[in-house]
Design an enzyme around this catalytic site. Structure first.
Site, PDB file in Angstrom:
ATOM      1  N   LYS A  72       0.851  -1.199   0.000  1.00  0.00           N
ATOM      2  CA  LYS A  72       0.000   0.000   0.000  1.00  0.00           C
ATOM      3  C   LYS A  72       0.892   1.256   0.000  1.00  0.00           C
ATOM      4  O   LYS A  72       2.096   1.192   0.286  1.00  0.00           O
ATOM      5  CB  LYS A  72      -0.886   0.014   1.250  1.00  0.00           C
ATOM      6  CG  LYS A  72      -0.112   0.161   2.575  1.00  0.00           C
ATOM      7  CD  LYS A  72      -0.007   1.563   3.032  1.00  0.00           C
ATOM      8  CE  LYS A  72       0.990   1.952   4.083  1.00  0.00           C
ATOM      9  NZ  LYS A  72       2.219   1.347   4.315  1.00  0.00           N
ATOM     10  N   LEU A 129       5.993   0.756   2.296  1.00  0.00           N
ATOM     11  CA  LEU A 129       5.054   0.255   1.285  1.00  0.00           C
ATOM     12  C   LEU A 129       4.213  -0.924   1.803  1.00  0.00           C
ATOM     13  O   LEU A 129       3.558  -1.612   1.020  1.00  0.00           O
ATOM     14  CB  LEU A 129       5.805  -0.153   0.010  1.00  0.00           C
ATOM     15  CG  LEU A 129       6.563   0.972  -0.700  1.00  0.00           C
ATOM     16  CD1 LEU A 129       7.205   0.456  -1.984  1.00  0.00           C
ATOM     17  CD2 LEU A 129       5.634   2.146  -1.016  1.00  0.00           C
ATOM     18  N   SER A 188       5.413  -5.720   5.250  1.00  0.00           N
ATOM     19  CA  SER A 188       5.137  -6.684   6.323  1.00  0.00           C
ATOM     20  C   SER A 188       3.666  -7.082   6.318  1.00  0.00           C
ATOM     21  O   SER A 188       3.326  -8.242   6.525  1.00  0.00           O
ATOM     22  CB  SER A 188       5.562  -6.131   7.686  1.00  0.00           C
ATOM     23  OG  SER A 188       4.701  -5.112   8.111  1.00  0.00           O
ATOM     24  N   ASP A 207      -2.452  -0.999   7.085  1.00  0.00           N
ATOM     25  CA  ASP A 207      -1.696  -1.769   6.090  1.00  0.00           C
ATOM     26  C   ASP A 207      -2.346  -3.123   5.812  1.00  0.00           C
ATOM     27  O   ASP A 207      -2.537  -3.505   4.646  1.00  0.00           O
ATOM     28  CB  ASP A 207      -0.251  -1.991   6.560  1.00  0.00           C
ATOM     29  CG  ASP A 207       0.557  -0.697   6.543  1.00  0.00           C
ATOM     30  OD1 ASP A 207      -0.052   0.390   6.451  1.00  0.00           O
ATOM     31  OD2 ASP A 207       1.800  -0.780   6.622  1.00  0.00           O
TER      32      ASP A 207
END
Lengths: 401, 401
Positions: free
Chosen positions: B15, B142, B145, B199
């Site tokens: 993301k 980004l 994880s 996330d």
């Protein structure tokens, strides 16, 4: 009137806005200080029945026979309490001052005729020879017009005995300075329409001041602060930039209004830091202050305020790639910079803390000049308008230029 | 358990935070969207009495004989409502996962063991062969994880029949996605301590979402937005940056709090622009919208929001010269960029509006790569976690890598 042949030399400083450009328009605090670049007026009476003006920096010379000016003399005797000039008289002065040069030149001629006719007309206009030169670039946000108005008003008021000749340290008394400031403000209105009064007040009184919603308060003492001034030479219009910011604020108030609040808070904190630095830098209080923020701490805050405000000015849309370039070059050498004035070009100032070596400043300056910019090293908070002559040495120097 | 020899391939996206990094910590709205870079899990049952994990991107292979894992099986059967892992069990898993590699590698091994032991232990641990590779750089903001946790949770839940195998368009039903998201969030807690949940939610559901104070709401439809992602490769610590901002806010609340307010307002306006753009870009409503803001107007606002937020992030102290360099390079080509994530390095995204030619993007990309950065062109708002196999073509591709 000044004695025939006697030369009067008066100078007044420019200024920089340290914090608060743009946000001041929205009622927030602004912080300004005088700089070492000055405008100098040399005035002597003449005997050829005409008044001559030479504006060295603008490369203009004009002469007005006194008989052509008789219809331009105001029907007023308010030299001690200057009122806004009458619109019909301004039309007359505008016709007399018209040139085929640009707006800056026309404004300078109009202001000269306004101050000359309004201050000097009590017992018929005197024939004068007036030479004005300036170290201040015009339209760069350094208060060149205010320095022009202030030095000219002071010279004319002194020559006509409207203010005292008894000076202490080349400076007038408070009430005389206030009168100079009022005349300079009226002249600034002629140029800018609706000026804040910051520029002429700094030029008159020197030092530093804070301003909020029409209320000006001088800082009691200011620390010895040095800056490197850099002119991008990018021309810009203050009113266009102010309008653009207003457009953004009106369209997205939730986004932009907080930024103006933050800028106001930066100016308030900046004033606190300047006051505290002034305290710390007086030798007699340095011991007592050991438990307070150190000089280094205060300079660190001062530099952070510079950085944050520079980013916020870019965020509200008044940045310019050249201003960013200056910030980048100076940061490489560990120095912090911020635009001053309307932005969108114009000038930038770089803080030079006491510990920074001359070699660093010199390296930065060289690099900036290589980028095509013009730089000046100057101290902040120097004296306001003052008299340099009668003084043969000064006179000689001035005539050599 | 999945049939012996059958291969399951699952992938989940990373993301970017479009707006609201840092200000989200202070209760303001944040806006995030999925990107085209994904993490892919290939899982098959094994017959050698051990579970093997190969993390291709981190160059790690580990094998745990099942008998060594017996003491690591949780005393729980809450696969449908995952609770935080028990501290004593985490200690056991940490010992089992320890490697001589770095923190990222240890976290990845720990999370694998956590999800594997907690999801697969209902009727004794199965022997698995798990291969994971990712297009997402770690620690770059980004969501690498989360993509790891989400894809792994989905693969394990599917393999163990905790969620349905009856998929529509390779996607699970809402209740299954919610379960995947819950497990991924628990795994994210293991890695980050106190993650927002943004996330893993983006990685699970795809598209775009807004988040405020724990409440996540998906955008109903998102416009086709393209970006150029650039990784500065400057490592940074999110927690250090968050602490530094907190330090500034606590020391100078009047200066910094308004900037967080402004960032929140930018995210709210950004959401409005995305909703409006999604409307405009549906062909059937384009006529009805002629009297409203045009697509170009909306993109213009979108780009302004990007610029202002980038400046504000620099103002709060999370900029970096490399991020400025990216903004400068892309601006030269008329494109607007903003850091994404914690800042201080990490990644930047550049908006690529529909009318921008491939040659422009290619020129920008070339210049950024010459600066030493890594770039990816990607669309925003693509699908969340999904299944790719059983599908021989996909399987073949995956094995070739």
């Amino acid at each position: 009137m000044a004695e025939s042949g006697e030369v009067l030399i008066v100078s007044a400083p420019g200024k920089i806005i340290l914090h608060g450009e743009h946000s001041v328009v929205y009622g927030k605090t602004a912080l300004a200080a005088s700089i070492g670049l000055r405008t100098r007026v040399r005035l002597r009476s003449s005997s050829n029945g005409a008044t001559r003006l030479h504006l060295a920096s603008l490369d203009i010379s004009r002469e007005w026979p006194l008989k052509n000016l008789s219809h331009a003399i105001p029907n007023m005797h308010g030299r001690q309490n200057p009122a806004p000039p009458q619109p019909d008289l301004i039309l007359v002065l505008r016709q007399l001052s018209e040139s085929d040069k640009g707006d800056i030149e026309n404004s300078a001629l109009l202001v000269f005729l306004f101050l000359y006719t309004h201050i000097c007309s009590a017992s018929g206009l005197p024939a004068l020879d007036v030479h004005i030169e300036s170290e201040l670039p015009p339209s760069a946000g350094l208060g060149s017009s205010a320095a022009y108005c202030t030095s000219l008003a002071a010279a004319l008021l002194t020559a006509t005995h409207n203010i005292s000749h008894n000076l202490s340290n080349s400076r007038w008394q408070q009430k005389d300075l206030e009168l100079i400031n009022k005349w300079a403000f009226q002249a600034e209105i002629l140029i800018h329409g609706n000026p804040s009064g910051i520029d002429n007040t700094v030029s008159t009184f020197g030092g530093a001041l804070s301003y909020q919603s029409g209320h000006i308060s001088e800082l009691k003492s200011i620390p010895p602060l040095s800056v490197l001034l850099t002119n991008t030479n990018i021309p810009r219009s203050t009113s266009t930039l102010v309008s653009a910011v207003k457009g953004n604020v009106n369209k997205f108030p939730d986004i932009y209004k907080p930024l103006l609040d933050s800028m106001g808070a930066i100016a308030v904190e900046g004033k606190r830091v300047m006051d505290a630095l002034a305290d710390r830098m007086l030798p007699e209080v340095s011991v007592a202050c050991n438990t307070l923020e150190s000089k280094d701490d205060l300079f660190c805050i001062w530099e952070t305020l510079i950085d944050v405000n520079q980013q916020l000015l870019m965020a509200i849309g008044v940045g310019h790639p050249c201003l960013e370039q200056i910030c980048r070059v100076t940061r490489k050498h560990g120095l912090h910079s911020k635009l001053t004035g309307a932005g969108g070009g114009g000038c930038c100032f770089t803080v030079v803390p006491p510990g920074v070596g001359a070699n660093v400043v010199s390296a930065v300056r060289t690099e900036l000049v290589q980028c095509g910019f013009v730089c000046w090293e100057t101290d902040l908070g120097g004296p306001g308008v003052c008299v340099h002559a009668p003084d043969p040495a000064e006179l000689h120097l001035a005539e050599e230029k």
